[in-house]
Design an enzyme around this catalytic site. Structure first.
Site, mmCIF file in Angstrom:
data_model
loop_
_atom_site.group_PDB
_atom_site.id
_atom_site.type_symbol
_atom_site.label_atom_id
_atom_site.label_comp_id
_atom_site.label_asym_id
_atom_site.label_seq_id
_atom_site.Cartn_x
_atom_site.Cartn_y
_atom_site.Cartn_z
ATOM 1 N N TRP A 132 -34.421 84.603 -4.358
ATOM 2 C CA TRP A 132 -35.774 84.710 -4.891
ATOM 3 C C TRP A 132 -36.150 86.110 -5.359
ATOM 4 O O TRP A 132 -37.117 86.293 -6.091
ATOM 5 C CB TRP A 132 -36.775 84.293 -3.805
ATOM 6 C CG TRP A 132 -36.534 85.008 -2.488
ATOM 7 C CD1 TRP A 132 -35.819 84.531 -1.432
ATOM 8 C CD2 TRP A 132 -36.956 86.326 -2.123
ATOM 9 N NE1 TRP A 132 -35.768 85.462 -0.425
ATOM 10 C CE2 TRP A 132 -36.470 86.576 -0.822
ATOM 11 C CE3 TRP A 132 -37.719 87.302 -2.756
ATOM 12 C CZ2 TRP A 132 -36.711 87.779 -0.152
ATOM 13 C CZ3 TRP A 132 -37.959 88.505 -2.099
ATOM 14 C CH2 TRP A 132 -37.454 88.723 -0.808
ATOM 15 N N ASN A 133 -35.422 87.161 -4.939
ATOM 16 C CA ASN A 133 -35.956 88.516 -5.139
ATOM 17 C C ASN A 133 -35.916 89.005 -6.581
ATOM 18 O O ASN A 133 -36.805 89.715 -7.032
ATOM 19 C CB ASN A 133 -35.266 89.514 -4.198
ATOM 20 C CG ASN A 133 -33.767 89.532 -4.337
ATOM 21 O OD1 ASN A 133 -33.156 88.569 -4.785
ATOM 22 N ND2 ASN A 133 -33.152 90.628 -3.948
ATOM 23 N N LYS A 156 -28.904 76.017 -8.428
ATOM 24 C CA LYS A 156 -29.762 75.756 -7.265
ATOM 25 C C LYS A 156 -30.465 77.063 -6.926
ATOM 26 O O LYS A 156 -29.834 78.020 -6.467
ATOM 27 C CB LYS A 156 -28.957 75.290 -6.048
ATOM 28 C CG LYS A 156 -29.825 75.105 -4.791
ATOM 29 C CD LYS A 156 -29.047 75.334 -3.530
ATOM 30 C CE LYS A 156 -29.863 75.355 -2.252
ATOM 31 N NZ LYS A 156 -31.240 75.815 -2.306
ATOM 32 N N HIS A 157 -31.758 77.111 -7.168
ATOM 33 C CA HIS A 157 -32.486 78.341 -6.909
ATOM 34 C C HIS A 157 -33.163 78.285 -5.541
ATOM 35 O O HIS A 157 -33.233 77.242 -4.904
ATOM 36 C CB HIS A 157 -33.531 78.579 -8.006
ATOM 37 C CG HIS A 157 -33.603 79.999 -8.452
ATOM 38 N ND1 HIS A 157 -33.787 81.039 -7.567
ATOM 39 C CD2 HIS A 157 -33.501 80.580 -9.678
ATOM 40 C CE1 HIS A 157 -33.802 82.181 -8.231
ATOM 41 N NE2 HIS A 157 -33.622 81.929 -9.518
ATOM 42 N N ALA A 158 -33.652 79.444 -5.104
ATOM 43 C CA ALA A 158 -34.383 79.513 -3.841
ATOM 44 C C ALA A 158 -35.666 78.687 -3.943
ATOM 45 O O ALA A 158 -36.337 78.693 -4.978
ATOM 46 C CB ALA A 158 -34.720 80.971 -3.516
ATOM 47 N N GLU A 230 -22.215 87.850 -3.676
ATOM 48 C CA GLU A 230 -22.935 89.130 -3.662
ATOM 49 C C GLU A 230 -23.969 89.023 -2.559
ATOM 50 O O GLU A 230 -24.964 88.306 -2.684
ATOM 51 C CB GLU A 230 -23.584 89.406 -5.022
ATOM 52 C CG GLU A 230 -24.009 90.856 -5.207
ATOM 53 C CD GLU A 230 -25.475 91.098 -4.900
ATOM 54 O OE1 GLU A 230 -25.773 91.462 -3.737
ATOM 55 O OE2 GLU A 230 -26.298 90.932 -5.802
ATOM 56 N N LEU A 231 -23.716 89.748 -1.452
ATOM 57 C CA LEU A 231 -24.482 89.537 -0.230
ATOM 58 C C LEU A 231 -25.362 90.741 0.094
ATOM 59 O O LEU A 231 -25.742 91.494 -0.788
ATOM 60 C CB LEU A 231 -23.525 89.198 0.905
ATOM 61 C CG LEU A 231 -22.549 88.050 0.596
ATOM 62 C CD1 LEU A 231 -21.593 87.814 1.743
ATOM 63 C CD2 LEU A 231 -23.300 86.776 0.235
ATOM 64 N N CYS A 264 -31.033 93.855 -2.394
ATOM 65 C CA CYS A 264 -29.785 94.063 -1.652
ATOM 66 C C CYS A 264 -29.246 95.464 -1.877
ATOM 67 O O CYS A 264 -28.665 96.073 -0.974
ATOM 68 C CB CYS A 264 -28.736 93.035 -2.081
ATOM 69 S SG CYS A 264 -29.156 91.333 -1.666
ATOM 70 N N GLU A 351 -29.893 94.737 7.939
ATOM 71 C CA GLU A 351 -30.537 95.037 6.660
ATOM 72 C C GLU A 351 -32.046 94.864 6.796
ATOM 73 O O GLU A 351 -32.520 93.835 7.281
ATOM 74 C CB GLU A 351 -30.010 94.108 5.566
ATOM 75 C CG GLU A 351 -30.639 94.354 4.206
ATOM 76 C CD GLU A 351 -30.070 93.434 3.132
ATOM 77 O OE1 GLU A 351 -30.092 93.821 1.955
ATOM 78 O OE2 GLU A 351 -29.608 92.328 3.486
#
Length: 451
Positions: A132-133, A156-158, A230-231, A264, A351
């Site tokens: 979502w960011n 598939k989005h948030a 990508e985390l 991130c 984080e």
């Protein structure tokens, strides 16, 4: 069928309700996508370039609409939302221009064959699970090169940004009458796992938390699907004794507060040599005090930040700015600075996704790099020094991350590969390397006389 709603984080207002689609509906979308792939994979690079140029124009036409819905759904400032749309349009134009060269056949000399070439063929239907960011940027930075390479996308989005996802689907629906290059589906975790397992899907990309990445990677591994992750990140910015302290402070504040700190690759840990720590902290706080901040994306995230700041205090942190959530219904949190004279292992494992900066004072460059690399993450990082040559050598050899810079903040760019190491994931997006993640690198060899 279960439903969910989007909520304005500034007011708590429920915006719109949506329903998750069933597996039968998702399967129909997959079959349709596979059918469209059979058409799209045969198109020329020139035709694909024209479509990407068209996409750039359509994104710009909807710039205000995208900025407004992102503001409503996850609190992004309107100025940041418009900048995000423009960045996406530029990325589409970049791949429209450069991808044909990236995907051109490459001859291999000195092989045992009369002729040997490497060609780059599309894989098929790709499943994209996005956060979502940066709801538009995260999608386009994957979809533009994937589509340019001849693939098609299931998105598939948030849930948080379901309206933005529907607008993305709307934009893609007007690009060409021949095929649908991207289909947006609202699915729950169970159906998402079924999509990954479906034989029509040939690759998966996931951007999000390390916890989510593990779950998606396990499903992909079980079904032998190519995946890019990508985390999370806990990026360290190192300020050495010879740094331009004013530049370092201003840049580090920008790095920490991008998207209200919900990135991130935002700078999160600031490791400062004791010789310049007092001056840096004064300038850093001054810059933080004047910052304009959007709300956090949800009340749940505000609660998490409150809990994390209390943990920082319990581990020896001294709060010198902010640190207390305002009263009221919105998911706001102030710009916060926490200073540590001593470190603790737990401080580098978690984080913090919000406008909270942790400053660590160290006695040497060796201690600074040891502290920076003690995190399980490795997405980005930076160093500030007036010795540019030495700085480049240090970030290249000593800083364990996928994207490192000298005297600036880490910023993704279509020209440059982007991704992490360790628990920040694997694979790359963007640049030449990014477009090659979801292609079949096919060897084509010919025996005999071909003159």
């Amino acid at each position: 069928m279960s439903a969910f709603s989007t909520v304005n984080p500034a007011t708590g207002e429920v915006l719109k309700s949506y329903r998750y689609v069933s597996w039968e509906e998702a399967e129909l979308a997959l079959r349709s996508a596979h059918h469209d792939f059979q058409i799209w994979r045969k198109t020329s690079h020139q035709e694909r370039s024209q479509i990407l140029h068209h996409l750039a124009r359509v994104l710009r036409e909807h710039k205000t609409e995208f900025a407004q819905i992102m503001n409503q759904e996850m609190g992004k400032l309107l100025s940041e939302g418009k900048a995000e749309v423009e960045k996406c349009a530029v990325t589409c134009e970049y791949y429209a221009k450069e991808a044909p060269g990236m995907l051109r056949n490459q001859e291999v000399t000195s092989s045992p064959y009369a002729l040997a070439e490497v060609s780059f063929q599309p894989l098929g239907v790709l499943f994209s699970i996005m956060p979502w960011n940066f709801p538009l940027w995260q999608t386009i930075r994957f979809a533009a090169p994937a589509i340019m390479a001849g693939n098609v996308v299931i998105l598939k989005h948030a849930d948080l940004t379901a309206g933005t996802a529907e607008l993305i689907g709307k934009v893609f629906s007007v690009l060409t009458s021949k095929v649908r290059l991207l289909r947006n589906v609202h699915v729950n975790h169970e159906v998402a796992a079924q999509i990954i397992a479906d034989p029509h899907v040939q690759g998966v990309t996931f951007t999000g938390s390390s916890r989510g990445g593990r779950a998606v990677a396990m499903e992909a591994a079980k079904n032998l699907k190519k995946i890019v992750l990508e985390l999370g990140g806990s990026d360290a910015y190192l300020v050495l004794p010879d740094a331009d302290v004013e530049l370092a402070a201003k840049t580090c504040v920008k790095a920490r507060l991008v998207n209200a700190g919900q990135s991130c690759v935002a700078g999160k840990r600031f490791i400062v040599h004791q010789d310049v720590s007092k001056d840096f902290i004064v300038k850093y706080v001054q810059e933080m005090q004047g910052a304009e901040l959007a709300p956090l994306a949800s009340k749940r995230f505000q609660d998490q930040i409150i809990e994390q700041v209390e943990k920082l205090k319990s581990l020896g942190g001294k709060v010198i700015l902010g640190g207390t959530a305002p009263q009221g219904g919105g998911a706001f949190y102030p710009a916060t600075v926490v200073v540590f004279e001593k470190s603790h292992p737990d401080l580098h494992r978690e984080e913090i996704f919000g406008p909270v900066a942790s400053i660590f004072i160290v006695k040497s460059a060796e201690e600074a790099f040891e502290l920076a690399n003690s995190s399980p993450y490795g997405l980005g990082g930076a160093i500030f020094t007036k010795d540019i040559k030495k700085g480049k050598e240090l970030v290249e050899k000593e800083l364990q991350a996928g994207f490192v810079v000298v005297n600036d903040q880490v910023k993704s760019d279509p020209h440059l590969p982007f991704g992490g190491v360790k628990e920040s994931g694997y694979g790359r997006e963007l640049g030449h390397f990014g477009i090659l993640e979801f292609v079949n690198i096919k060897t084509v060899a010919v025996a005999g006389d071909i003159s």
